[in-house]
Design a protein around this motif. Structure first.
Motif, PDB file in Angstrom:
ATOM      1  N   ALA A  59     -95.748 -46.390-111.674  1.00  0.00           N
ATOM      2  CA  ALA A  59     -95.010 -45.979-113.235  1.00  0.00           C
ATOM      3  C   ALA A  59     -94.222 -45.172-113.700  1.00  0.00           C
ATOM      4  O   ALA A  59     -92.612 -45.161-114.969  1.00  0.00           O
ATOM      5  CB  ALA A  59     -95.790 -46.381-114.681  1.00  0.00           C
ATOM      6  N   VAL A  60     -94.627 -44.128-113.809  1.00  0.00           N
ATOM      7  CA  VAL A  60     -93.601 -42.477-114.150  1.00  0.00           C
ATOM      8  C   VAL A  60     -92.447 -42.200-113.671  1.00  0.00           C
ATOM      9  O   VAL A  60     -91.381 -42.017-113.557  1.00  0.00           O
ATOM     10  CB  VAL A  60     -94.280 -41.040-113.815  1.00  0.00           C
ATOM     11  CG1 VAL A  60     -93.852 -39.749-114.680  1.00  0.00           C
ATOM     12  CG2 VAL A  60     -95.970 -41.051-114.829  1.00  0.00           C
ATOM     13  N   ARG A  61     -92.859 -42.518-112.135  1.00  0.00           N
ATOM     14  CA  ARG A  61     -91.717 -42.481-111.041  1.00  0.00           C
ATOM     15  C   ARG A  61     -90.947 -43.507-111.180  1.00  0.00           C
ATOM     16  O   ARG A  61     -89.444 -43.895-110.816  1.00  0.00           O
ATOM     17  CB  ARG A  61     -92.265 -42.346-109.493  1.00  0.00           C
ATOM     18  CG  ARG A  61     -93.296 -41.220-109.404  1.00  0.00           C
ATOM     19  CD  ARG A  61     -92.937 -41.203-108.214  1.00  0.00           C
ATOM     20  NE  ARG A  61     -93.754 -39.086-107.887  1.00  0.00           N
ATOM     21  CZ  ARG A  61     -94.063 -39.121-106.446  1.00  0.00           C
ATOM     22  NH1 ARG A  61     -94.568 -39.441-105.480  1.00  0.00           N
ATOM     23  NH2 ARG A  61     -94.814 -37.613-106.240  1.00  0.00           N
ATOM     24  N   GLU A  62     -91.292 -44.813-111.028  1.00  0.00           N
ATOM     25  CA  GLU A  62     -90.016 -45.874-111.721  1.00  0.00           C
ATOM     26  C   GLU A  62     -89.248 -45.825-113.005  1.00  0.00           C
ATOM     27  O   GLU A  62     -88.326 -46.237-113.095  1.00  0.00           O
ATOM     28  CB  GLU A  62     -91.398 -47.734-111.590  1.00  0.00           C
ATOM     29  CG  GLU A  62     -90.036 -48.351-111.786  1.00  0.00           C
ATOM     30  CD  GLU A  62     -90.750 -49.615-111.421  1.00  0.00           C
ATOM     31  OE1 GLU A  62     -90.045 -50.580-111.890  1.00  0.00           O
ATOM     32  OE2 GLU A  62     -91.905 -49.508-111.520  1.00  0.00           O
ATOM     33  N   ALA A  63     -90.188 -45.332-113.520  1.00  0.00           N
ATOM     34  CA  ALA A  63     -89.532 -45.025-115.017  1.00  0.00           C
ATOM     35  C   ALA A  63     -88.391 -44.276-115.069  1.00  0.00           C
ATOM     36  O   ALA A  63     -87.509 -44.125-115.989  1.00  0.00           O
ATOM     37  CB  ALA A  63     -90.433 -44.800-116.386  1.00  0.00           C
ATOM     38  N   LEU A  64     -88.592 -42.791-114.413  1.00  0.00           N
ATOM     39  CA  LEU A  64     -88.042 -41.235-114.041  1.00  0.00           C
ATOM     40  C   LEU A  64     -87.054 -42.190-113.506  1.00  0.00           C
ATOM     41  O   LEU A  64     -85.332 -42.392-113.574  1.00  0.00           O
ATOM     42  CB  LEU A  64     -87.994 -40.429-113.206  1.00  0.00           C
ATOM     43  CG  LEU A  64     -89.383 -39.568-114.543  1.00  0.00           C
ATOM     44  CD1 LEU A  64     -90.238 -39.205-113.071  1.00  0.00           C
ATOM     45  CD2 LEU A  64     -88.915 -39.040-115.514  1.00  0.00           C
ATOM     46  N   GLN A  65     -86.598 -43.342-112.319  1.00  0.00           N
ATOM     47  CA  GLN A  65     -85.774 -43.836-112.057  1.00  0.00           C
ATOM     48  C   GLN A  65     -84.921 -44.354-112.262  1.00  0.00           C
ATOM     49  O   GLN A  65     -83.836 -44.581-112.127  1.00  0.00           O
ATOM     50  CB  GLN A  65     -86.153 -44.605-110.400  1.00  0.00           C
ATOM     51  CG  GLN A  65     -85.368 -45.549-109.336  1.00  0.00           C
ATOM     52  CD  GLN A  65     -84.268 -44.180-108.723  1.00  0.00           C
ATOM     53  OE1 GLN A  65     -84.740 -42.941-108.455  1.00  0.00           O
ATOM     54  NE2 GLN A  65     -83.047 -43.503-109.214  1.00  0.00           N
ATOM     55  N   GLN A  66     -85.727 -45.723-113.793  1.00  0.00           N
ATOM     56  CA  GLN A  66     -84.615 -46.090-114.573  1.00  0.00           C
ATOM     57  C   GLN A  66     -83.488 -44.925-115.012  1.00  0.00           C
ATOM     58  O   GLN A  66     -82.511 -45.485-115.628  1.00  0.00           O
ATOM     59  CB  GLN A  66     -85.736 -47.516-115.527  1.00  0.00           C
ATOM     60  CG  GLN A  66     -85.541 -47.901-114.453  1.00  0.00           C
ATOM     61  CD  GLN A  66     -86.848 -49.242-115.491  1.00  0.00           C
ATOM     62  OE1 GLN A  66     -86.421 -49.665-116.454  1.00  0.00           O
ATOM     63  NE2 GLN A  66     -87.998 -49.361-115.199  1.00  0.00           N
ATOM     64  N   LEU A  67     -84.114 -44.909-115.748  1.00  0.00           N
ATOM     65  CA  LEU A  67     -83.892 -43.479-116.169  1.00  0.00           C
ATOM     66  C   LEU A  67     -82.716 -42.892-115.779  1.00  0.00           C
ATOM     67  O   LEU A  67     -81.029 -42.484-116.304  1.00  0.00           O
ATOM     68  CB  LEU A  67     -84.340 -42.215-117.401  1.00  0.00           C
ATOM     69  CG  LEU A  67     -85.485 -43.106-118.143  1.00  0.00           C
ATOM     70  CD1 LEU A  67     -86.121 -42.390-118.627  1.00  0.00           C
ATOM     71  CD2 LEU A  67     -84.406 -43.483-119.391  1.00  0.00           C
TER      72      LEU A  67
END
Length: 242
Positions: A59-67
């Motif tokens: 979840a953290v990595r997916e969020a960082l990729q979105q940002l």
């Protein structure tokens, strides 16, 4: 008095379950918006975000990729992600692909964009005529000279054309106006990649740029707007129509 609707009359739909990564994105965006995270600041480590937010590494990595995709942060291998500077260019850069899609999917939007440009740049010429300094005028004349030197090189001539109009917008010192000018010209020229392949018209463009610059040097708003309108009306007739 209008009766209250009965609960059975209301069209209610099931609430979609949010992805954990969306909640992480929301929190980090709020921290950037509030100033808790400023441009150049490092984000918390993945391990720290996992512990504090109660989510897993995916979840953290997916969020960082979105940002990162949104241009809000830069992800560097082996280092913590950092917040990017926020400016109008960043915001408009995010819609470049959508703008191109809109124009490609509905050719009529290209005409709407040309109309918007005429309204925008005619008003811009009028405003800059009262604010242009001798240094601003000298810069515009220098850009006309660079464009003249690019005769015979279509790609360089087009870049110089964009630089002239963007420099005109920059005279006002308004970053939103400058970013809008650059974005609008980029969208237009991307879809008119054969714009300058007509013999003899490059010299007309140079003469019109010089005339606009002369009007700014004379600090004549009406003349500047009139010459910009003439320039855009004339060049519009050379666009492939679609």
């Amino acid at each position: 008095m209008k009766p209250e609707p009965r609960s059975s009359d209301l069209s209610l739909a099931p609430v979609a379950r949010r992805k954990l990564s969306d909640s992480v994105v929301e929190q980090l965006r709020a921290m950037i918006a509030s100033g808790q995270l400023r441009p150049g600041d490092a984000l918390p480590s993945e391990r720290e975000m996992m512990a504090r937010m109660g989510v897993g590494r995916p979840a953290v990595r997916e969020a960082l990729q979105q940002l990162h995709t949104q241009g809000l942060i830069t992800i560097s291998h082996g280092e913590r992600s950092r917040v990017n500077p926020l400016n109008p260019d960043l915001a408009l850069h995010q819609i470049n692909d959508i703008a191109s899609l809109l124009i490609a999917a509905e050719p009529g939007n290209l005409g709407h964009l040309r109309d918007a440009r005429k309204l925008f740049e005619t008003g811009l010429a009028r405003m800059t005529a009262t604010k242009a300094t001798p240094a601003d005028v000298a810069r515009l004349r220098g850009l006309v000279g660079l464009q003249r030197a690019a005769l015979g090189d279509t790609a360089a001539f087009m870049r110089a054309d964009i630089d002239f109009h963007t420099a005109l917008a920059a005279i006002l010192g308004n970053p939103v106006i400058t970013a809008l000018s650059h974005a609008m010209l980029g969208w237009l020229f991307k879809h008119h990649n054969t714009l300058l392949h007509w013999s003899g018209h490059e010299t007309v463009t140079l003469a019109e740029h010089e005339a606009i610059t002369d009007a700014l040097a004379a600090q004549d708003p009406d003349l500047a707007a009139e010459r910009m309108q003439k320039h855009l009306d004339r060049s519009e007739r050379l666009y492939p129509q679609g």
